[in-house]
Scaffold this motif. Sequence first.
Motif, PDB file in Angstrom:
ATOM      1  N   PRO A  28      20.606 -45.536  -0.372  1.00 17.84           N
ATOM      2  CA  PRO A  28      19.067 -44.856  -0.389  1.00 17.84           C
ATOM      3  C   PRO A  28      18.665 -44.982   0.958  1.00 17.84           C
ATOM      4  O   PRO A  28      17.676 -44.012   1.299  1.00 17.84           O
ATOM      5  N   ALA A  29      18.570 -45.959   1.672  1.00 15.57           N
ATOM      6  CA  ALA A  29      18.258 -46.277   2.980  1.00 15.57           C
ATOM      7  C   ALA A  29      18.467 -45.376   3.873  1.00 15.57           C
ATOM      8  O   ALA A  29      17.949 -44.754   4.634  1.00 15.57           O
ATOM      9  N   LEU A  30      20.026 -45.221   3.662  1.00 11.45           N
ATOM     10  CA  LEU A  30      20.796 -44.215   4.728  1.00 11.45           C
ATOM     11  C   LEU A  30      20.379 -42.824   4.550  1.00 11.45           C
ATOM     12  O   LEU A  30      20.157 -42.014   5.447  1.00 11.45           O
ATOM     13  N   VAL A  31      20.138 -42.442   3.278  1.00  6.73           N
ATOM     14  CA  VAL A  31      19.607 -41.107   2.965  1.00  6.73           C
ATOM     15  C   VAL A  31      18.397 -40.823   3.526  1.00  6.73           C
ATOM     16  O   VAL A  31      17.917 -39.611   3.979  1.00  6.73           O
ATOM     17  N   ALA A  32      17.600 -41.872   3.254  1.00  5.67           N
ATOM     18  CA  ALA A  32      15.916 -41.706   3.755  1.00  5.67           C
ATOM     19  C   ALA A  32      16.014 -41.298   5.237  1.00  5.67           C
ATOM     20  O   ALA A  32      15.153 -40.706   5.768  1.00  5.67           O
ATOM     21  N   LEU A  33      16.950 -42.358   5.893  1.00  4.46           N
ATOM     22  CA  LEU A  33      16.614 -42.079   7.367  1.00  4.46           C
ATOM     23  C   LEU A  33      17.377 -40.905   7.922  1.00  4.46           C
ATOM     24  O   LEU A  33      17.080 -40.404   8.985  1.00  4.46           O
ATOM     25  N   ALA A  34      18.470 -40.285   7.233  1.00  4.13           N
ATOM     26  CA  ALA A  34      19.063 -39.291   7.704  1.00  4.13           C
ATOM     27  C   ALA A  34      18.364 -37.967   7.229  1.00  4.13           C
ATOM     28  O   ALA A  34      18.863 -36.720   7.642  1.00  4.13           O
ATOM     29  N   SER A  35      17.361 -37.959   6.364  1.00  7.01           N
ATOM     30  CA  SER A  35      16.654 -37.113   5.902  1.00  7.01           C
ATOM     31  C   SER A  35      15.979 -36.106   6.975  1.00  7.01           C
ATOM     32  O   SER A  35      15.483 -34.988   6.526  1.00  7.01           O
ATOM     33  N   GLY A  36      15.741 -36.560   8.063  1.00  2.23           N
ATOM     34  CA  GLY A  36      15.181 -35.907   8.947  1.00  2.23           C
ATOM     35  C   GLY A  36      15.991 -34.413   9.318  1.00  2.23           C
ATOM     36  O   GLY A  36      15.310 -33.539   9.768  1.00  2.23           O
ATOM     37  N   PHE A  37      17.441 -34.507   8.931  1.00  3.28           N
ATOM     38  CA  PHE A  37      18.025 -33.084   9.058  1.00  3.28           C
ATOM     39  C   PHE A  37      17.424 -31.949   8.272  1.00  3.28           C
ATOM     40  O   PHE A  37      17.497 -31.023   8.076  1.00  3.28           O
ATOM     41  N   LEU A  38      16.668 -32.620   7.054  1.00  2.22           N
ATOM     42  CA  LEU A  38      16.072 -31.730   5.982  1.00  2.22           C
ATOM     43  C   LEU A  38      14.602 -31.520   6.221  1.00  2.22           C
ATOM     44  O   LEU A  38      14.121 -31.165   5.337  1.00  2.22           O
ATOM     45  N   GLY A  39      14.057 -32.108   7.255  1.00  4.30           N
ATOM     46  CA  GLY A  39      12.929 -31.605   7.807  1.00  4.30           C
ATOM     47  C   GLY A  39      11.979 -33.004   7.433  1.00  4.30           C
ATOM     48  O   GLY A  39      10.675 -32.873   7.852  1.00  4.30           O
ATOM     49  N   GLU A  40      12.370 -34.091   7.146  1.00  9.91           N
ATOM     50  CA  GLU A  40      11.649 -35.399   6.680  1.00  9.91           C
ATOM     51  C   GLU A  40      11.790 -36.392   8.014  1.00  9.91           C
ATOM     52  O   GLU A  40      13.028 -36.518   8.552  1.00  9.91           O
ATOM     53  N   ARG A  41      10.880 -36.939   8.538  1.00  8.20           N
ATOM     54  CA  ARG A  41      10.753 -37.868   9.544  1.00  8.20           C
ATOM     55  C   ARG A  41      10.492 -39.231   9.238  1.00  8.20           C
ATOM     56  O   ARG A  41       9.330 -39.558   8.639  1.00  8.20           O
ATOM     57  N   PRO A  42      11.471 -40.252   8.858  1.00  8.56           N
ATOM     58  CA  PRO A  42      11.357 -41.586   8.341  1.00  8.56           C
ATOM     59  C   PRO A  42      10.491 -42.300   9.509  1.00  8.56           C
ATOM     60  O   PRO A  42      10.747 -42.163  10.689  1.00  8.56           O
TER      61      PRO A  42
END
Length: 289
Positions: free
Chosen positions: A104-118
């Motif tokens: 989950p942490a890896l997905v949250a940090l990589a979610s910037g590619f989907l428009g989310e900024r951790p």
Amino acid sequence: MPTPWGAPLALLAAMLLWGSSFVAFKYAVAAFHPVVVVFVRLLLAAGLFFVWLPSSRRVRVARQDLPLLAGMILCEPCLYFVLEGAALKYTTASQAGMVSAVLPALVALASGFLGERPGLRSWVGLVLAMAGVGWVSWLAPATDSAPDPLLGNVLEFAAMVCAAGYTLCLKVLCRKYSPWLLTAAQTLGGLIFFGILMATPWVPLPTAFPLGPVLAVLYLGVAISVGAYGLYNYGVSRLPAWQASAYINLIPVFALVLGWAVLDEPVSASHGLGIIAVCLGVGLTQRRG
């Protein structure tokens, strides 16, 4: 029409199945080469999809989506299963399940590619989760069933990186295609990949078929490759990627309990401290205002 509880219940069931998959995989690779285990489980899953999803054979994937689909299949099941199969040769099922909590942490940090900024909290959470994994890995004693826990946990972490890439690709593709269709596609792609590996000289074919490991492979093919992946893909299609991946925090608990109950794997205070650190870390990456 999907219910509000459909996706959470599907994800909860998928996590329970995945928690048990570490135990079944560990049991199966004790008798068979990991590539053989994965190939047979994917072969079983492909047969079930061929029977149950005849409409999927008439669906066409747009040309511009083929690279993303290929990337999803390469991440998982191809590279993921290669790494996890190797990991379970060196570490315990319960520790491998605990390492999966960093996904989950890896997905949250990589979610910037989907428009989310951790933010900073997400980075702190990832460091804390990594510290928890390192703590348990460093203190884990070597046993006959886990000769090198540190190496095994590093390989399992690499598998989680592949799983994060898979989740991001899946989230994008679920906007256009059925999650069950994508599950069938990854099963077929993985079957081809591991079929090629089966033909290589460094994969020994089994000469004996003990009942327990055979049943474990059957369980992996039906309950995990079809059931768990289908349920997870459905949940990802209905929820944000970071929110769906948060359910993966449950896998270490299931894997730890089942590893202790089924495989008699030792559980110590260091396991508890490590899991607490991992869950706190991933919790920081998952919280939203």
